[in-house]
Scaffold this motif. Structure first.
Motif, mmCIF file in Angstrom:
data_model
loop_
_atom_site.group_PDB
_atom_site.id
_atom_site.type_symbol
_atom_site.label_atom_id
_atom_site.label_comp_id
_atom_site.label_asym_id
_atom_site.label_seq_id
_atom_site.Cartn_x
_atom_site.Cartn_y
_atom_site.Cartn_z
ATOM 1 N N ILE A 6 21.626 -16.365 -4.870
ATOM 2 C CA ILE A 6 20.278 -15.804 -4.717
ATOM 3 C C ILE A 6 19.280 -16.946 -4.692
ATOM 4 N N GLU A 7 18.347 -16.889 -3.764
ATOM 5 C CA GLU A 7 17.257 -17.858 -3.714
ATOM 6 C C GLU A 7 15.936 -17.107 -3.570
ATOM 7 N N ILE A 8 15.030 -17.354 -4.490
ATOM 8 C CA ILE A 8 13.715 -16.715 -4.494
ATOM 9 C C ILE A 8 12.671 -17.788 -4.235
ATOM 10 N N ARG A 9 11.817 -17.540 -3.256
ATOM 11 C CA ARG A 9 10.804 -18.513 -2.878
ATOM 12 C C ARG A 9 9.407 -17.906 -2.961
ATOM 13 N N SER A 10 8.618 -18.374 -3.905
ATOM 14 C CA SER A 10 7.199 -18.020 -4.036
ATOM 15 C C SER A 10 6.976 -16.514 -3.952
ATOM 16 N N LEU A 11 7.752 -15.766 -4.722
ATOM 17 C CA LEU A 11 7.696 -14.308 -4.654
ATOM 18 C C LEU A 11 6.461 -13.775 -5.381
ATOM 19 N N GLU A 12 5.763 -12.860 -4.734
ATOM 20 C CA GLU A 12 4.594 -12.205 -5.317
ATOM 21 C C GLU A 12 4.720 -10.701 -5.164
ATOM 22 N N LYS A 13 4.215 -9.978 -6.160
ATOM 23 C CA LYS A 13 4.181 -8.526 -6.101
ATOM 24 C C LYS A 13 2.888 -8.044 -6.747
ATOM 25 N N VAL A 14 2.114 -7.290 -5.972
ATOM 26 C CA VAL A 14 0.853 -6.731 -6.441
ATOM 27 C C VAL A 14 0.939 -5.218 -6.315
ATOM 28 N N PHE A 15 0.629 -4.521 -7.400
ATOM 29 C CA PHE A 15 0.562 -3.065 -7.387
ATOM 30 C C PHE A 15 -0.904 -2.650 -7.309
ATOM 31 N N HIS A 16 -1.188 -1.761 -6.390
ATOM 32 C CA HIS A 16 -2.549 -1.261 -6.228
ATOM 33 C C HIS A 16 -2.619 0.165 -6.765
ATOM 34 N N ALA A 17 -3.573 0.403 -7.648
ATOM 35 C CA ALA A 17 -3.754 1.729 -8.238
ATOM 36 C C ALA A 17 -5.211 2.132 -8.072
ATOM 37 N N ARG A 18 -5.430 3.307 -7.518
ATOM 38 C CA ARG A 18 -6.797 3.787 -7.301
ATOM 39 C C ARG A 18 -7.159 4.788 -8.384
ATOM 40 N N SER A 19 -8.219 4.487 -9.123
ATOM 41 C CA SER A 19 -8.732 5.385 -10.147
ATOM 42 C C SER A 19 -9.865 6.210 -9.544
ATOM 43 N N HIS A 37 -7.821 -0.749 -8.603
ATOM 44 C CA HIS A 37 -7.360 -1.811 -9.488
ATOM 45 C C HIS A 37 -6.087 -2.428 -8.910
ATOM 46 N N SER A 38 -5.891 -3.697 -9.150
ATOM 47 C CA SER A 38 -4.689 -4.400 -8.709
ATOM 48 C C SER A 38 -4.008 -5.027 -9.915
ATOM 49 N N VAL A 39 -2.711 -4.811 -10.020
ATOM 50 C CA VAL A 39 -1.904 -5.398 -11.085
ATOM 51 C C VAL A 39 -1.042 -6.485 -10.459
ATOM 52 N N PHE A 40 -1.236 -7.724 -10.896
ATOM 53 C CA PHE A 40 -0.499 -8.865 -10.351
ATOM 54 C C PHE A 40 0.760 -9.072 -11.194
ATOM 55 N N ALA A 41 1.855 -8.434 -10.767
ATOM 56 C CA ALA A 41 3.089 -8.443 -11.553
ATOM 57 C C ALA A 41 3.866 -9.745 -11.405
ATOM 58 N N LEU A 42 3.937 -10.272 -10.177
ATOM 59 C CA LEU A 42 4.627 -11.535 -9.913
ATOM 60 C C LEU A 42 3.670 -12.455 -9.178
ATOM 61 N N ASN A 43 3.583 -13.707 -9.637
ATOM 62 C CA ASN A 43 2.626 -14.659 -9.078
ATOM 63 C C ASN A 43 3.321 -15.954 -8.664
ATOM 64 N N GLY A 44 4.070 -15.889 -7.578
ATOM 65 C CA GLY A 44 4.695 -17.101 -7.060
ATOM 66 C C GLY A 44 5.952 -17.515 -7.798
ATOM 67 N N VAL A 45 6.900 -16.603 -7.954
ATOM 68 C CA VAL A 45 8.157 -16.894 -8.660
ATOM 69 C C VAL A 45 9.135 -17.569 -7.703
ATOM 70 N N SER A 46 9.653 -18.717 -8.115
ATOM 71 C CA SER A 46 10.691 -19.427 -7.355
ATOM 72 C C SER A 46 11.871 -19.673 -8.291
ATOM 73 N N LEU A 47 13.062 -19.270 -7.846
ATOM 74 C CA LEU A 47 14.225 -19.296 -8.731
ATOM 75 C C LEU A 47 15.486 -19.243 -7.893
ATOM 76 N N THR A 48 16.574 -19.778 -8.421
ATOM 77 C CA THR A 48 17.879 -19.657 -7.777
ATOM 78 C C THR A 48 18.883 -19.098 -8.776
ATOM 79 N N VAL A 49 19.883 -18.391 -8.260
ATOM 80 C CA VAL A 49 20.975 -17.865 -9.072
ATOM 81 C C VAL A 49 22.275 -18.351 -8.452
ATOM 82 N N GLU A 50 23.045 -19.104 -9.215
ATOM 83 C CA GLU A 50 24.297 -19.660 -8.700
ATOM 84 C C GLU A 50 25.433 -18.650 -8.843
ATOM 85 N N ARG A 51 26.435 -18.786 -8.008
ATOM 86 C CA ARG A 51 27.574 -17.881 -8.047
ATOM 87 C C ARG A 51 28.347 -18.014 -9.357
#
Length: 338
Positions: A6-19, A37-51
């Motif tokens: 697994i290789e993760i490069r600069s992963l971002e995830k934003v959840f948008h919720a309307r009140s 409103h926006s919830v910034f759950a992931l802010n540029g995650v970079s990671l590797t997972v070896e076999r």
């Protein structure tokens, strides 16, 4: 290693919720006031997972661990960044294109009381995945495979005719593990699979997962709050804080010489009977909210080593002499611990 599973490069995830709420009738005039409103759950995650390794991800509640796990298996679509499995990019795939990868990646969820369909017997739960991913199996082959699966996770064959509510929490989690193994995956993402179980049952489930890893050569991404489990089970450890990776290190390097201030504070909270002189590090300051994307280091408001650079510049993971990687300006500059 040059070819991570697994290789993760600069992963971002934003959840948008309307009140939405209704204003007084005399003021709203049949209109609604809306605020997003926006919830910034992931802010540029970079990671590797070896076999073949066990990567444990730790951090506070709300730091983005579960969101990262769900993004890995395709249950959440990233807002930005890239995900690769065995060299193939998977974050842009449709559900149909992702089907070959679903067999290779399986997930064990946190709550064994909610992750199994209460209207289906154990046989139906297991046969559903087998029928979908092993299309050449006959009915007899399916029956034999389910019996073998149940035996391998410590359950009797008679369990296949019972419903989930007839089992304890530990037995339900064993069924969840059997369901994940039913498609013969390469990777299992476990999102706090021990959290809802008693301590004695936790040890049984953990030993079962370790046995299956040895038997099938599985790769684990294991999310947990329990640092004792991490010390016993992990190959490498990734520490998350507010949607970012603070430190990635081997189990030995992390527990013997933690480098990031947050990692040091986290490990100092573990009660130890072998050395009563160790004092826990008490963090001060307000915990940042994920409703606002941090401009600099996400830990700077609580860090005893922070300076102006920490508030203005985002630190990146940098390789250390012992093979670990740390995202911290204080470690980079060699600031002394106060």
């Amino acid at each position: 290693m040059s070819n991570p599973l697994i290789e993760i490069r600069s992963l971002e995830k934003v959840f948008h919720a309307r009140s939405e709420w209704l204003l007084p009738r005399w003021l709203r005039r049949n209109r609604r006031a809306k605020k997003q409103h926006s919830v910034f759950a992931l802010n540029g995650v970079s990671l590797t997972v070896e076999r073949g390794e066990t990567l444990c991800i730790v951090g506070e509640t709300g730091c983005g661990k579960s969101t990262l796990a769900r993004a890995l298996v395709g249950l959440e679509k990233p807002t930005a960044g890239e995900l690769y499995y065995g060299g193939y990019r998977t974050d842009m795939l449709t559900d149909k294109e992702r089907m070959p990868f679903r067999k290779k990646m399986q997930m064990v969820f946190q709550n064994p009381y909610a992750s199994l369909n209460p209207r289906m017997t154990v046989y139906q739960i297991l046969s559903e995945a087998i029928t979908l991913h092993h299309k050449g199996f006959s009915r007899q082959q399916t029956d034999d495979f389910i019996a073998e699966l149940l035996t391998s996770v410590g359950l009797s064959q008679e369990a296949e005719d019972r419903y989930p509510h007839e089992f304890s929490g530990g037995q339900r989690q064993r069924i969840s593990i059997a369901r994940a193994l039913s498609v013969e995956p390469e990777l299992i993402v476990a999102d706090e699979p021990l959290a809802a179980l008693d301590v004695s049952v936790q040890a049984q489930v953990l030993n079962l997962m370790m046995d299956k890893q040895q038997e099938f050569g599985l790769t684990y991404v294991f999310i947990t709050h329990d640092l004792a489990v991490v010390e016993h089970f992990a190959t490498r450890v990734a520490v998350m804080y507010l949607g970012r990776i603070c430190e990635v290190a081997s189990r030995e390097a992390l527990f013997q010489a933690p480098k990031h201030p947050y990692t040091r504070a986290l490990l100092s909270s573990i009660p130890r009977l072998d050395d009563l002189s160790i004092e826990p590090i008490h963090l001060t300051g307000e915990v940042p909210t994920p409703l606002e994307k941090p401009m600099g280091c996400s830990f700077c408001a609580r860090c005893p080593l922070a300076n102006q650079r920490c508030y203005e510049q985002i630190p990146v993971l940098q390789l250390q002499p012992d093979g670990s990687s740390v995202a911290c300006h204080a470690v980079e500059e060699g600031r002394p611990w106060k």
